[in-house]
Design an enzyme around this catalytic site. Structure first.
Site, PDB file in Angstrom:
ATOM      1  N   THR A 280       3.600  49.621  78.998  1.00 28.38           N
ATOM      2  CA  THR A 280       2.718  48.481  78.731  1.00 28.38           C
ATOM      3  C   THR A 280       1.857  48.136  79.922  1.00 28.38           C
ATOM      4  OG1 THR A 280       4.239  47.533  77.099  1.00 28.38           O
ATOM      5  CG2 THR A 280       2.672  46.027  78.134  1.00 28.38           C
TER       6      THR A 280
ATOM      7  N   THR B 261       8.878  49.156  79.493  1.00 28.96           N
ATOM      8  CA  THR B 261      10.103  48.358  79.522  1.00 28.96           C
ATOM      9  C   THR B 261      11.134  48.797  78.486  1.00 28.96           C
ATOM     10  OG1 THR B 261       9.158  46.711  78.007  1.00 28.96           O
ATOM     11  CG2 THR B 261       8.870  46.330  80.376  1.00 28.96           C
ATOM     12  N   ASP B 262      10.689  49.406  77.381  1.00 23.65           N
ATOM     13  CA  ASP B 262      11.608  49.638  76.261  1.00 23.65           C
ATOM     14  C   ASP B 262      12.767  50.559  76.603  1.00 23.65           C
ATOM     15  OD1 ASP B 262      10.073  47.959  74.777  1.00 23.65           O
ATOM     16  OD2 ASP B 262       9.090  49.519  73.585  1.00 23.65           O
TER      17      ASP B 262
ATOM     18  N   SER C 145       7.080  54.205  76.799  1.00 23.60           N
ATOM     19  CA  SER C 145       8.442  54.587  77.168  1.00 23.60           C
ATOM     20  C   SER C 145       9.331  54.853  75.955  1.00 23.60           C
ATOM     21  CB  SER C 145       9.092  53.524  78.061  1.00 23.60           C
ATOM     22  OG  SER C 145       9.392  52.349  77.329  1.00 23.60           O
TER      23      SER C 145
END
Length: 343
Positions: free
Chosen positions: A12, A85-86, A54
């Protein structure tokens, strides 16, 4: 000034709106250009290793990141990795095992909002990460929303909020407050002392199974038929596994006799599991499963992949899984650190 390597992998933080939604488009240089304040912190070299959401991250990508970090550590005082972040907690955990005992800070960060957005958390996270990378404490860390989290203890627990990550069953390594890194008092005293070398060999054939009431025991036949070498089972409560109606115990025992390595952990993120307390835990423990204790699911999955890359012998895998590698942080012997009381 210290010298830090900035590795961009996507996520992101580097995304912009495209025809099919947010997509990584920004380079490492683009990200750095949005944060001119970084020039006052350290010298920076930028490298674009990959540019992916990710969610698309694979174990092969962990190894690529590990190799890049490993061959660069001698040239820099620290390393910052921009990541989505995932699956950030999976990557940070994998790096904790693959990189071995590092003597410099390796920081993984990202953001919930793109670097191009007006009210983004990206700038703070990147600045905090570079401050941590210039610090005196070595290890693999996730830095997010002012928190410094041990890589193998990190987990994403919120999908939208800026405070997306928590340290699971372990104190924060420290906080970044007003441009200063403040380490947590006593957090280093109880950490593991087992040193291990760099090793990015892994086996991706690990399956994660979250139990629900009514889980069909035949699922284990399907897992075995797909060629998996290891299973992480998220049981109930302390790690309980049903042994009456739709008992799973016999299938687990069959797989273990065939050489499958199986970890049993809890579905509860906090406070860990204990298979010795209840009959539903003891029944499966006596079959020889590996207890997950208080490790995160992300750490258990990546550690088992890493362990199976070293050996497929169940006893060898169990020994590796039981060894405390990734809780280590190396401290210089002659520094005075500011400390924060409590966790």
């Amino acid at each position: 000034m210290k010298k830090v390597l900035f590795i961009n992998t996507g996520g992101t933080i580097s995304s912009s709106y495209q025809e099919n939604g947010l997509t990584p488009t920004q380079s490492a240089e683009n990200i750095l250009a949005e944060i001119p304040e970084l020039k006052e912190i350290c010298e920076i070299d930028a490298h674009n290793l990959m540019s992916i959401d990710s969610t698309n991250t694979q174990p092969e990508d962990w190894a690529s990141i590990a190799r890049m970090v490993h061959r660069s550590l001698d040239q820099y005082d620290g390393i910052v990795i921009a990541h989505g972040t995932d699956t950030m907690a999976y990557t940070a955990s994998a790096l904790s095992f693959m990189l071995g005992t590092v003597d410099k800070p390796v920081v993984v960060t990202g953001s919930q909002v793109s670097i191009l957005a007006e009210h983004s958390d990206s700038k703070k996270n990147v600045i905090d990460s570079f401050l941590t990378a210039c610090g005196e404490v070595a290890g693999v860390f996730v830095v997010f929303n002012g928190k410094i989290i041990n890589g193998s203890r990190s987990s994403k627990i919120r999908t939208r909020s800026y405070n997306a990550f928590e340290s699971i069953n372990y104190p924060y390594i420290g906080l970044v407050e007003d441009g200063k890194v403040v380490y947590t008092e006593g957090v280093f005293a109880n950490r593991g002392t087992v040193l291990h070398p760099y090793n990015d060999v892994y086996a991706s054939e690990v399956f994660l199974l979250r139990l629900i009431p009514g889980t069909n025991p035949a699922i284990f036949d399907a897992i075995q038929g797909l060629g998996y070498k290891g299973i992480v089972i998220e049981g109930f409560g302390m790690g309980g596994v049903p042994f009456k109606e739709r008992s799973l115990i016999s299938k687990i025992e069959e797989l273990m006799k065939d050489g499958m390595s199986i970890v049993v952990t809890t579905q509860c993120p906090y406070e860990g599991g204990d298979l010795t307390i209840y009959e539903v835990g003891q029944k499966v423990l006596e079959k020889g499963v590996i207890p997950g204790y208080d490790m995160t699911t992300e750490a258990l999955v990546t550690k088992m992949m890493w362990a199976l890359g070293q050996t497929t012998d169940p006893a060898g895998v169990a020994k590796i899984m039981a060894t405390n590698y990734a809780d280590e942080v190396s401290l210089p012997t002659e520094i005075s650190l500011p400390v924060r009381k409590g966790g």
